[in-house]
Design a protein around this motif. Structure first.
Motif, mmCIF file in Angstrom:
data_model
loop_
_atom_site.group_PDB
_atom_site.id
_atom_site.type_symbol
_atom_site.label_atom_id
_atom_site.label_comp_id
_atom_site.label_asym_id
_atom_site.label_seq_id
_atom_site.Cartn_x
_atom_site.Cartn_y
_atom_site.Cartn_z
ATOM 1 N N PHE A 229 0.829 -1.196 0.000
ATOM 2 C CA PHE A 229 0.000 0.000 0.000
ATOM 3 C C PHE A 229 0.867 1.251 0.000
ATOM 4 C CE2 PHE A 229 -2.171 -3.284 2.487
ATOM 5 C CZ PHE A 229 -3.395 -3.369 1.840
ATOM 6 N N LYS A 230 0.353 2.303 -0.632
ATOM 7 C CA LYS A 230 0.943 3.636 -0.542
ATOM 8 C C LYS A 230 -0.154 4.547 -0.029
ATOM 9 C CE LYS A 230 4.408 3.624 -4.165
ATOM 10 N NZ LYS A 230 5.453 4.578 -4.421
ATOM 11 N N THR B 6 -5.113 9.674 0.322
ATOM 12 C CA THR B 6 -5.419 8.700 -0.721
ATOM 13 C C THR B 6 -4.604 7.445 -0.453
ATOM 14 O OG1 THR B 6 -5.878 10.373 -2.414
ATOM 15 C CG2 THR B 6 -5.282 8.182 -3.189
ATOM 16 N N LEU B 7 -5.284 6.303 -0.424
ATOM 17 C CA LEU B 7 -4.617 5.014 -0.264
ATOM 18 C C LEU B 7 -4.642 4.286 -1.597
ATOM 19 C CD1 LEU B 7 -3.403 2.825 1.704
ATOM 20 C CD2 LEU B 7 -5.720 1.879 1.772
ATOM 21 N N ILE B 8 -3.490 3.790 -2.014
ATOM 22 C CA ILE B 8 -3.410 2.982 -3.227
ATOM 23 C C ILE B 8 -2.895 1.595 -2.845
ATOM 24 C CG2 ILE B 8 -2.364 2.696 -5.510
ATOM 25 C CD1 ILE B 8 -2.036 5.724 -5.643
ATOM 26 N N LYS B 9 -3.677 0.574 -3.182
ATOM 27 C CA LYS B 9 -3.214 -0.811 -3.018
ATOM 28 C C LYS B 9 -2.554 -1.177 -4.338
ATOM 29 C CE LYS B 9 -5.429 -4.645 -3.830
ATOM 30 N NZ LYS B 9 -6.255 -5.811 -3.931
ATOM 31 N N THR B 10 -1.256 -1.462 -4.299
ATOM 32 C CA THR B 10 -0.527 -1.767 -5.526
ATOM 33 C C THR B 10 -0.345 -3.257 -5.758
ATOM 34 O OG1 THR B 10 1.599 -1.547 -4.378
ATOM 35 C CG2 THR B 10 0.727 0.420 -5.481
ATOM 36 N N HIS B 11 -0.417 -4.057 -4.691
ATOM 37 C CA HIS B 11 -0.208 -5.497 -4.837
ATOM 38 C C HIS B 11 -0.976 -6.201 -3.738
ATOM 39 C CE1 HIS B 11 2.013 -8.892 -6.496
ATOM 40 N NE2 HIS B 11 2.110 -9.330 -5.268
ATOM 41 N N PRO B 12 -1.611 -7.306 -3.972
ATOM 42 C CA PRO B 12 -1.783 -7.971 -5.265
ATOM 43 C C PRO B 12 -2.818 -7.239 -6.126
ATOM 44 C CG PRO B 12 -2.976 -9.158 -3.554
ATOM 45 C CD PRO B 12 -2.234 -8.038 -2.873
ATOM 46 N N PRO C 15 -6.196 -6.705 -8.234
ATOM 47 C CA PRO C 15 -6.213 -5.459 -8.989
ATOM 48 C C PRO C 15 -5.846 -4.271 -8.109
ATOM 49 C CG PRO C 15 -8.449 -6.027 -8.394
ATOM 50 C CD PRO C 15 -7.556 -7.155 -7.905
ATOM 51 N N LYS C 16 -5.317 -3.240 -8.730
ATOM 52 C CA LYS C 16 -4.980 -2.005 -8.041
ATOM 53 C C LYS C 16 -6.282 -1.365 -7.546
ATOM 54 C CE LYS C 16 -2.934 2.487 -9.108
ATOM 55 N NZ LYS C 16 -2.258 3.256 -10.156
ATOM 56 N N ARG C 17 -6.252 -0.849 -6.334
ATOM 57 C CA ARG C 17 -7.424 -0.191 -5.742
ATOM 58 C C ARG C 17 -7.002 1.157 -5.183
ATOM 59 N NH1 ARG C 17 -11.434 -3.033 -7.757
ATOM 60 N NH2 ARG C 17 -11.688 -5.090 -6.901
ATOM 61 N N ILE C 18 -7.917 2.134 -5.240
ATOM 62 C CA ILE C 18 -7.662 3.470 -4.715
ATOM 63 C C ILE C 18 -8.827 3.865 -3.814
ATOM 64 C CG2 ILE C 18 -7.349 5.912 -5.291
ATOM 65 C CD1 ILE C 18 -6.194 4.958 -7.991
ATOM 66 N N ILE C 19 -8.506 4.357 -2.626
ATOM 67 C CA ILE C 19 -9.517 4.805 -1.679
ATOM 68 C C ILE C 19 -9.147 6.217 -1.231
ATOM 69 C CG2 ILE C 19 -10.688 4.376 0.507
ATOM 70 C CD1 ILE C 19 -9.799 1.474 0.318
ATOM 71 N N LEU C 20 -10.126 7.119 -1.275
ATOM 72 C CA LEU C 20 -9.930 8.488 -0.800
ATOM 73 C C LEU C 20 -10.561 8.640 0.576
ATOM 74 C CD1 LEU C 20 -10.953 10.423 -4.047
ATOM 75 C CD2 LEU C 20 -8.686 9.661 -3.378
ATOM 76 N N GLY C 21 -9.969 9.473 1.407
ATOM 77 C CA GLY C 21 -10.550 9.765 2.709
ATOM 78 C C GLY C 21 -9.734 9.212 3.854
ATOM 79 N N ASP C 22 -10.289 9.339 5.067
ATOM 80 C CA ASP C 22 -9.529 8.972 6.265
ATOM 81 C C ASP C 22 -9.643 7.499 6.657
ATOM 82 O OD1 ASP C 22 -12.028 8.757 7.412
ATOM 83 O OD2 ASP C 22 -11.729 10.375 8.867
ATOM 84 N N LEU C 23 -10.302 6.692 5.812
ATOM 85 C CA LEU C 23 -10.395 5.235 5.982
ATOM 86 C C LEU C 23 -11.115 4.835 7.269
ATOM 87 C CD1 LEU C 23 -6.707 4.511 4.900
ATOM 88 C CD2 LEU C 23 -8.722 4.571 3.437
ATOM 89 N N SER C 24 -12.034 5.687 7.738
ATOM 90 C CA SER C 24 -12.727 5.408 8.994
ATOM 91 C C SER C 24 -13.869 4.402 8.846
ATOM 92 C CB SER C 24 -13.259 6.708 9.606
ATOM 93 O OG SER C 24 -14.136 7.347 8.701
ATOM 94 N N ASP C 25 -14.375 4.199 7.631
ATOM 95 C CA ASP C 25 -15.435 3.218 7.399
ATOM 96 C C ASP C 25 -14.782 1.864 7.127
ATOM 97 O OD1 ASP C 25 -17.549 1.632 6.555
ATOM 98 O OD2 ASP C 25 -18.461 3.218 5.339
ATOM 99 N N LEU D 155 -10.728 -3.314 -0.554
ATOM 100 C CA LEU D 155 -9.426 -3.994 -0.591
ATOM 101 C C LEU D 155 -9.560 -5.503 -0.732
ATOM 102 C CD1 LEU D 155 -7.482 -1.992 2.138
ATOM 103 C CD2 LEU D 155 -7.469 -1.658 -0.346
ATOM 104 N N ASN D 156 -10.801 -5.997 -0.759
ATOM 105 C CA ASN D 156 -11.073 -7.421 -0.894
ATOM 106 C C ASN D 156 -10.472 -8.235 0.257
ATOM 107 O OD1 ASN D 156 -12.332 -9.597 -2.133
ATOM 108 N ND2 ASN D 156 -10.576 -10.061 -3.424
ATOM 109 N N LEU D 157 -10.667 -7.721 1.466
ATOM 110 C CA LEU D 157 -10.217 -8.410 2.672
ATOM 111 C C LEU D 157 -11.451 -8.863 3.428
ATOM 112 C CD1 LEU D 157 -7.487 -5.907 3.863
ATOM 113 C CD2 LEU D 157 -7.146 -8.030 2.601
ATOM 114 N N SER D 158 -11.401 -10.035 4.013
ATOM 115 C CA SER D 158 -12.580 -10.529 4.730
ATOM 116 C C SER D 158 -12.486 -10.191 6.203
ATOM 117 C CB SER D 158 -12.729 -12.035 4.542
ATOM 118 O OG SER D 158 -11.534 -12.684 4.876
ATOM 119 N N GLU D 159 -13.665 -9.923 6.777
ATOM 120 C CA GLU D 159 -13.727 -9.580 8.196
ATOM 121 C C GLU D 159 -13.844 -10.819 9.034
ATOM 122 O OE1 GLU D 159 -15.591 -6.232 11.042
ATOM 123 O OE2 GLU D 159 -16.430 -6.497 9.061
#
Length: 99
Positions: free
Chosen positions: A15-16, A69-75, A77-87, A95-99
């Motif tokens: 992630f970046k 802005t968060l960018i998932k670069t690997h694995p 597909p690339k994903r981009i999320i804007l904001g403070d990531l509070s949700d 991010l395709n992560l399971s809870e």
């Protein structure tokens, strides 16, 4: 190699997170993504924090128009999320992560 024989993923998530200085939103984004990664990707992630007030070139290269802005670069597909990531649920879904 995606999975090891014990069922744990061997693919490191990368992630970046682009922030600007130590604004309140930037601080919340850093804290929120670290909590998510420590909980769902224990020892299986790399998080690079880029302060665009110090590294404007990275903002241009990655076409950052809003922060945080968060960018998932690997694995992929690339994903981009804007904001403070509070949700958290929304972040996990994107991010395709399971809870």
């Amino acid at each position: 190699m995606e999975d090891s024989s014990d069922g744990t993923s061997t693919t490191k998530h990368k992630f970046k997170l682009f922030v600007s200085g130590m604004s309140v939103k930037s601080g919340h984004a850093i804290e929120n993504i670290r909590k998510i990664c420590d909980t769902y990707l224990t020892n299986n992630y790399e998080l690079e924090i880029v302060d665009i007030s110090r590294d404007k070139e990275q903002a241009v290269i990655h076409q950052i128009v809003a922060i945080p802005t968060l960018i998932k670069t690997h694995p992929e597909p690339k994903r981009i999320i804007l904001g403070d990531l509070s949700d958290k649920e929304k972040v996990l879904y994107i991010l395709n992560l399971s809870e």
